[in-house]
Structures are given as C-alpha cells and as structure tokens.
Design an enzyme around this catalytic site. Structure first.
Site, PDB file in Angstrom:
ATOM      1  N   VAL A  11       0.810  -1.221   0.000  1.00 24.74           N
ATOM      2  CA  VAL A  11       0.000   0.000   0.000  1.00 24.74           C
ATOM      3  C   VAL A  11       0.852   1.283   0.000  1.00 24.74           C
ATOM      4  CG1 VAL A  11      -0.389  -0.328   2.484  1.00 24.74           C
ATOM      5  CG2 VAL A  11      -1.840   1.202   1.252  1.00 24.74           C
ATOM      6  N   ARG A  32       8.625  -8.348  -4.455  1.00 18.47           N
ATOM      7  CA  ARG A  32       8.988  -9.773  -4.374  1.00 18.47           C
ATOM      8  C   ARG A  32       7.927 -10.642  -5.059  1.00 18.47           C
ATOM      9  NH1 ARG A  32       9.125 -12.539   1.461  1.00 18.47           N
ATOM     10  NH2 ARG A  32       7.001 -11.734   1.317  1.00 18.47           N
ATOM     11  N   SER A  33       6.654 -10.428  -4.731  1.00 18.62           N
ATOM     12  CA  SER A  33       5.602 -11.223  -5.385  1.00 18.62           C
ATOM     13  C   SER A  33       5.198 -10.512  -6.673  1.00 18.62           C
ATOM     14  CB  SER A  33       4.376 -11.338  -4.485  1.00 18.62           C
ATOM     15  OG  SER A  33       4.769 -11.561  -3.173  1.00 18.62           O
ATOM     16  N   SER A 127       5.509   9.529   7.080  1.00 21.62           N
ATOM     17  CA  SER A 127       4.239   9.524   7.816  1.00 21.62           C
ATOM     18  C   SER A 127       3.110  10.068   6.952  1.00 21.62           C
ATOM     19  CB  SER A 127       4.348  10.362   9.088  1.00 21.62           C
ATOM     20  OG  SER A 127       3.074  10.434   9.705  1.00 21.62           O
ATOM     21  N   GLY A 128       1.947   9.492   7.162  1.00 22.33           N
ATOM     22  CA  GLY A 128       0.766   9.997   6.445  1.00 22.33           C
ATOM     23  C   GLY A 128      -0.110   8.869   5.919  1.00 22.33           C
ATOM     24  N   LYS A 181      11.050   9.377  13.462  1.00 22.82           N
ATOM     25  CA  LYS A 181       9.799   8.711  13.063  1.00 22.82           C
ATOM     26  C   LYS A 181       9.304   7.798  14.189  1.00 22.82           C
ATOM     27  CE  LYS A 181       6.228   7.387  10.855  1.00 22.82           C
ATOM     28  NZ  LYS A 181       5.972   6.089  10.388  1.00 22.82           N
ATOM     29  N   HIS A 184       7.759  10.026  16.722  1.00 23.28           N
ATOM     30  CA  HIS A 184       6.501  10.488  16.116  1.00 23.28           C
ATOM     31  C   HIS A 184       5.413   9.433  16.378  1.00 23.28           C
ATOM     32  CE1 HIS A 184       3.780   9.862  12.671  1.00 23.28           C
ATOM     33  NE2 HIS A 184       3.853  11.132  12.364  1.00 23.28           N
ATOM     34  N   ASN A 185       5.736   8.184  16.171  1.00 19.98           N
ATOM     35  CA  ASN A 185       4.739   7.128  16.394  1.00 19.98           C
ATOM     36  C   ASN A 185       4.402   6.979  17.884  1.00 19.98           C
ATOM     37  OD1 ASN A 185       5.119   6.753  13.658  1.00 19.98           O
ATOM     38  ND2 ASN A 185       5.038   4.533  13.775  1.00 19.98           N
ATOM     39  N   GLU A 188       2.057   9.602  18.552  1.00 22.77           N
ATOM     40  CA  GLU A 188       0.798   9.195  17.887  1.00 22.77           C
ATOM     41  C   GLU A 188       0.010   8.229  18.793  1.00 22.77           C
ATOM     42  OE1 GLU A 188       1.413   7.868  13.732  1.00 22.77           O
ATOM     43  OE2 GLU A 188       0.320   6.066  14.298  1.00 22.77           O
ATOM     44  N   ARG A 286      -2.701  -0.325  25.120  1.00 19.63           N
ATOM     45  CA  ARG A 286      -2.981  -1.278  24.027  1.00 19.63           C
ATOM     46  C   ARG A 286      -2.758  -2.712  24.504  1.00 19.63           C
ATOM     47  NH1 ARG A 286      -1.207   1.085  18.108  1.00 19.63           N
ATOM     48  NH2 ARG A 286      -1.788   3.247  18.506  1.00 19.63           N
ATOM     49  N   HIS A 448      23.617   1.138  48.906  1.00 22.32           N
ATOM     50  CA  HIS A 448      23.776   1.865  47.636  1.00 22.32           C
ATOM     51  C   HIS A 448      24.170   3.327  47.839  1.00 22.32           C
ATOM     52  CE1 HIS A 448      22.599  -1.487  45.230  1.00 22.32           C
ATOM     53  NE2 HIS A 448      21.430  -1.606  45.835  1.00 22.32           N
TER      54      HIS A 448
HETATM   55  N1  NAP Z   1       0.885   1.333   6.231  1.00 25.51           N
HETATM   56  C1  NAP Z   1       1.161   2.536   6.693  1.00 25.51           C
HETATM   57  O1  NAP Z   1       0.265   3.362   6.954  1.00 25.51           O
HETATM   58  C2  NAP Z   1       2.596   2.959   6.917  1.00 25.51           C
HETATM   59  C3  NAP Z   1       2.880   4.285   7.249  1.00 25.51           C
HETATM   60  C4  NAP Z   1       4.211   4.679   7.388  1.00 25.51           C
HETATM   61  C5  NAP Z   1       5.221   3.759   7.226  1.00 25.51           C
HETATM   62  N2  NAP Z   1       4.927   2.473   6.925  1.00 25.51           N
HETATM   63  C6  NAP Z   1       6.048   1.547   6.742  1.00 25.51           C
HETATM   64  O2  NAP Z   1       6.305   1.438   5.336  1.00 25.51           O
HETATM   65  C7  NAP Z   1       6.744   0.103   5.019  1.00 25.51           C
HETATM   66  C8  NAP Z   1       5.768  -0.501   4.018  1.00 25.51           C
HETATM   67  O3  NAP Z   1       4.498  -0.531   4.617  1.00 25.51           O
HETATM   68  P1  NAP Z   1       3.215  -1.185   3.923  1.00 25.51           P
HETATM   69  O4  NAP Z   1       2.101  -1.041   4.906  1.00 25.51           O
HETATM   70  O5  NAP Z   1       3.065  -0.658   2.559  1.00 25.51           O
HETATM   71  O6  NAP Z   1       3.622  -2.709   3.737  1.00 25.51           O
HETATM   72  P2  NAP Z   1       4.008  -3.882   4.781  1.00 25.51           P
HETATM   73  O7  NAP Z   1       2.823  -4.726   4.978  1.00 25.51           O
HETATM   74  O8  NAP Z   1       4.699  -3.350   5.973  1.00 25.51           O
HETATM   75  O9  NAP Z   1       5.088  -4.686   3.905  1.00 25.51           O
HETATM   76  C9  NAP Z   1       4.722  -5.372   2.759  1.00 25.51           C
HETATM   77  C10 NAP Z   1       5.788  -5.233   1.686  1.00 25.51           C
HETATM   78  O10 NAP Z   1       7.036  -5.779   2.140  1.00 25.51           O
HETATM   79  C11 NAP Z   1       7.449  -6.778   1.181  1.00 25.51           C
HETATM   80  N3  NAP Z   1       8.231  -7.816   1.845  1.00 25.51           N
HETATM   81  C12 NAP Z   1       7.958  -8.447   2.996  1.00 25.51           C
HETATM   82  N4  NAP Z   1       8.925  -9.337   3.284  1.00 25.51           N
HETATM   83  C13 NAP Z   1       9.830  -9.267   2.287  1.00 25.51           C
HETATM   84  C14 NAP Z   1      11.054  -9.929   2.006  1.00 25.51           C
HETATM   85  N5  NAP Z   1      11.568 -10.812   2.869  1.00 25.51           N
HETATM   86  N6  NAP Z   1      11.710  -9.598   0.869  1.00 25.51           N
HETATM   87  C15 NAP Z   1      11.205  -8.678   0.022  1.00 25.51           C
HETATM   88  N7  NAP Z   1      10.065  -8.013   0.213  1.00 25.51           N
HETATM   89  C16 NAP Z   1       9.383  -8.302   1.348  1.00 25.51           C
HETATM   90  C17 NAP Z   1       6.156  -7.299   0.643  1.00 25.51           C
HETATM   91  O11 NAP Z   1       6.378  -8.014  -0.547  1.00 25.51           O
HETATM   92  P3  NAP Z   1       5.365  -9.203  -0.956  1.00 25.51           P
HETATM   93  O12 NAP Z   1       4.235  -8.532  -1.677  1.00 25.51           O
HETATM   94  O13 NAP Z   1       6.178 -10.071  -1.834  1.00 25.51           O
HETATM   95  O14 NAP Z   1       4.931  -9.888   0.301  1.00 25.51           O
HETATM   96  C18 NAP Z   1       5.396  -6.008   0.442  1.00 25.51           C
HETATM   97  O15 NAP Z   1       5.839  -5.301  -0.680  1.00 25.51           O
HETATM   98  C19 NAP Z   1       6.782  -0.642   6.365  1.00 25.51           C
HETATM   99  O16 NAP Z   1       8.061  -0.571   6.926  1.00 25.51           O
HETATM  100  C20 NAP Z   1       5.802   0.131   7.228  1.00 25.51           C
HETATM  101  O17 NAP Z   1       6.064  -0.015   8.610  1.00 25.51           O
HETATM  102  C21 NAP Z   1       3.643   2.061   6.752  1.00 25.51           C
END
Ligand code: NAP
Length: 466
Positions: A11, A32-33, A127-128, A181, A184-185, A188, A286, A448
C-alpha cells in the site's frame, strides 16, 4: 534509464511510486511477489512513467547512475534481505533509502555496513499513511548530508506543503530520521489513547451516543484541537455500518494492535533516562486491551458503586476538551525532550523546530498545536515545560484535568494517558519528590549510598542498628 527505483509495492510503496511519477520522474518498480506488481500496473498506473521489473538485476540496470532506490518493505529482516539481493548489482556512489518503519539501531548498522562498500544510505521516516504517501507525506530523512543532497529535490517535490514550507528536511546524521519517526509514532500512540479515554468518559458517564460524540469531536476539530487524529475520530464516530446501520465504532472489538514503534519509543526513553510516561502508558493501554477474556471475567467479579450526582454535560465536555489539550501538549513535550536527548547522545544534530515544522502537514500527528510548540521550543529549552508560556497553557487547563480524572476514577474508567500527563506535570513541577525514601530503602538493603540536602558527600548508614 529511469530516474529512481522503488522496491516494495504494498500500500505505501504503490502510493509513493504514483506520487513520485506524478511529479515528473520515471520510476522502476519491483516487488517480491510478481502478482502484486502486475495488479498495481494494471489497476492503478495510468499515464505515469512507472515501469515494472520482475528480477532485481534488470531492475537495477534500468536506473540512471548514481542509482537511487527507495525501499518500502516490511521493517526488520526483509530490509536486510532486499539489501543483500541488491548489493551484487550496485556500484559505489549508489543510494538506498529505507522509507519503512525500521528500528533506528538497525539503520545505524546498515549505514555502517554499506559505507564500507561505498553505498550511501538514508533512513527515512514516512508519515501519512496511504493517503499521505500519494498526496504528500511528511518525510524524515536521516543519514549523511551528501546522501540527502542526492534526492533532496525529489523529496521536497513529493512531500506535503504547508504555510511553513515543505514537510521534509534533512533531519540529521545516522539514524536520526528513523529515530524521529519512531518518537513520532510514540506521540501518535499517546494522542490516540488520550482521545479514546475522553471518548470513554463521554459514552459511559455522559451517556452520549456515538453520533453526539462525533458532533463534539467535529466542533473541537474546528478549534485549538484541530488535528488529523481529531478529524478521523469524528468521522469514525459518525460512520454507520453498512450491514446493520449502527455506528461502526460500536461494533469494533476493543483489542488495539501494535507493530512495535510505540514499544521501541518507550524502551528507548527508559534507556536514555528521559521520562515519557504518557507515551509509555499508551503502549500499556494497548497491551491491556488484549486481555479481553480476563477483562470480561473480572468485570463480572467486581462490584461497582457509581456516584448518583447530576452532572452539567456542557461543563464536563469543556473540561474533557481541556484535559485532552493538556494530554496532547504533554505527549508532544515528552517526545521532543526524548528526541533532543537522543540528538545529544547519538550526535544526530537535530533541529527540533524543524522537526515540529515538518510534522505540520501530511503526517498522522499534524496538529494546530504544533505552531504553538514551534513558538516555544529552543535548543536550550528542549524540555518544553520549562517555558513560561507552557506553564501558563497547562495551568489554565489543570483544574479541568483534575475534575476529569476524578470523574473518571469515581466511575471506574481508566485514563492511563491523561492521568500520566497530569502526574508527569505534577512530578516535573514538584520540588520535593519522595525519592528520598527510595534512596533510604536502597541504602538499607543494598548499601547503595545516598546524598544529603544539608551537606556535600556520599553517605551510607548501618540502618539495622536501629
Ligand atoms: N501502512 C502505513 O500506513 C505505513 C505508514 C508509514 C510507514 N509504513 C512503513 O512502510 C513500510 C511498508 O508498509 P506497507 O504497509 O506498505 O507494507 P508492509 O505490509 O509493511 O510490507 C509489505 C511489503 O514488504 C514486502 N516484503 C515483505 N517481506 C519481504 C522480504 N523478505 N523480501 C522482500 N520483500 C518483502 C512485501 O512483498 P510481498 O508482496 O512479496 O509480500 C510487500 O511489498 C513498512 O516498513 C511500514 O512499517 C507504513
């Protein structure tokens, strides 16, 4: 040859890729996929210059030199796996940007490992959420200034814009970007928990409906509490479930998940010795929520004696608003102090005002309050509480916080974060804490030693002789 590469088309990666391409850059995408890449190209990409690649070698070869590659993959081992796959094809001077939520110590390790190979590395907080990634996120890049300069123009173009400029700046050395970051979280988490606690009092004590709470939150969002998290909270309150017609929020299971950044913030605050109780208690909140079965069992075992006194609803709502403002301010101030300490300990060289500025747009913790924080923060005043303007701001709200926390306690409602914010202020503004007794206890059982208030030196007493 394409201008930039992006690996990880989930995403965040998809939306960031579209954002970059819409600013006029050509982009090579890899995931990867392969099905994910195909689906993305087919369903989301229109006129944008986004080109899919299905093996790492041709992906790397499609990029102009020095190559710039953004990783948007799951934090942890996947980042190391991807770097490992990339390395055989990279040349000295190429740049990898990790845009995921990586743990800052992992980023430091990766920067060092890649420096030895002549590869630049930026750890960049993004972020966002998906909307921000597409329309303009807040970007927190850290690493060498040289690496930042390689992508500065692009990052400034894709970042959110506010009246204070682009929501991107060079945050600092090494893992500064991922550290900021992470905090920031942590902030959050605390803001989300504080809003939820206020909501709990509204529904359980004032017996307001979700729609009514939504109306109040919407009104608050038009004032001092204006923020992204307030905005989504009022929208959530008003949202009706398609299946039942009921407010959806009432049908969601009360178990809050977490991915680790809040916990890392709490752990790091303890490591660095900076008190961040509101942030820490938000993580505890949480964790507690997850024991649903035990909570249900216990709720049937305990008896409760609810107060019967009549309440002035409007007054309580006003107090809740001020209590929330107090807690949000306190959460920001704790987080900024932690960042300032880390900047000293790790030599990040972070400009605290710049951090607040780039949080003003695009990001999840964007809030009107940030303008006030920017006004009062200085390098010598990283503890925001020490500003007379902060003291005035908090003192104006303290009666409301006292009333709200008492009301919650009388009605058996936990307010972990709001209470922590109040106790933080009480502790930080208290000349005499009971730590003298703790020092006595430590000296009693462990020799101590302790210091005295009436003479210099280190002392030990043979307490058992008493
Ligand atoms: N979601 C949010 O709102 C948000 C906001 C800020 C930052 N982030 C950070 O941004 C990053 C991406 O977030 P996301 O939510 O888009 O996705 P995600 O669910 O954290 O990660 C999925 C992605 O990682 C790939 N991946 C997982 N294991 C892998 C491996 N061993 N080798 C290669 N690729 C691998 C997946 O590929 P496959 O499709 O092949 O599984 C997919 O493209 C993360 O670090 C997340 O913490 C997310």
């Amino acid at each position: 040859m394409n201008n930039i590469g992006l690996i990880g088309l989930a995403v965040m990666g998809q939306n960031l890729a579209l954002n970059i391409a819409r600013k006029g850059y050509s982009l090579s995408g890899y995931n990867r996929s392969h099905e994910t890449t195909e689906k993305f190209i087919k369903e989301k990409v229109k006129d944008e210059k986004i080109y899919p690649y299905y093996d790492i070698k041709s992906f790397v070869e499609s990029l102009e030199k020095p190559r710039k590659i953004i990783l948007m993959v799951k934090a942890g081992k996947p980042v190391d796996d991807v770097i490992h796959e990339l390395l055989p094809y990279l040349d000295e001077g190429d740049l990898i940007i990790d845009g995921g939520n990586s743990y800052f110590k992992d980023t430091d390790r990766r920067i060092k490992e890649l420096k030895d190979k002549g590869i630049h590395y930026l750890g960049m907080g993004v972020s966002g959420g998906e909307f921000g990634a597409l329309n303009g996120p807040s970007l927190m890049p850290g690493g060498t200034k040289e690496a930042y300069e390689m992508v500065k123009e692009l990052l400034l173009k894709i970042a959110a814009k506010t009246d204070s400029g682009e929501c991107c700046t060079y945050v600092g050395n090494d893992s500064a970007g991922h550290f900021v970051k992470m905090v920031h979280n942590g902030i959050e988490y605390a803001i989300m928990q504080s809003i939820s606690e206020v909501y709990d009092v509204m529904r359980k004590v004032l017996k307001l409906t979700s729609e009514e709470i939504g109306e109040i939150f919407e009104k608050w969002n038009n004032g001092e509490l204006n923020s992204f998290l307030m905005e989504i909270s009022y929208k959530i309150m008003k949202h009706k479930d398609d299946k039942t017609g009921k407010p959806l929020v009432e049908l969601i299971l009360d178990e809050a998940e977490q991915k680790g950044t809040g916990k890392w913030t709490a752990e790091t605050s303890l490591d660095l010795g900076i008190p961040t109780p509101s942030l820490n208690l938000a993580v505890v909140g949480r964790t507690l929520s997850f024991f649903k079965d035990d909570r249900v069992k216990l709720s049937k075992m305990v008896s409760r004696n609810y107060p019967q006194n009549a309440l002035n609803k409007d007054e309580v709502v006003e107090d809740l608003k001020n209590a929330l403002l107090f807690s949000v301010f306190s959460s920001f101030s704790q987080g900024m102090w932690l960042i300032s300490e880390a900047s000293k300990v790790y030599g990040y060289g972070i400009d605290l005002k710049e951090v607040l500025r780039i949080w003003k747009g695009g990001c999840i913790i964007r809030a009107r309050l940030l303008d006030f924080l920017m006004e009062i923060i200085t390098e010598d005043n990283a503890n925001l509480l020490l500003s007379p303007k902060s003291v005035k701001f908090l003192e104006e709200k303290i009666d409301a916080v006292k009333k709200v926390t008492k009301l919650a306690k009388d009605n058996y409602i936990p307010m972990l974060t709001v209470n922590a914010s109040l106790d933080y202020f009480y502790s930080m503004s208290e000349e005499n804490l009971p730590a003298n007794l703790i020092q006595g206890q430590r000296d009693f059982f462990g020799a101590h030693t302790y210091k005295r208030i009436d003479m210099d030196g280190i002392f030990h007493t043979e307490w058992q002789q008493d």
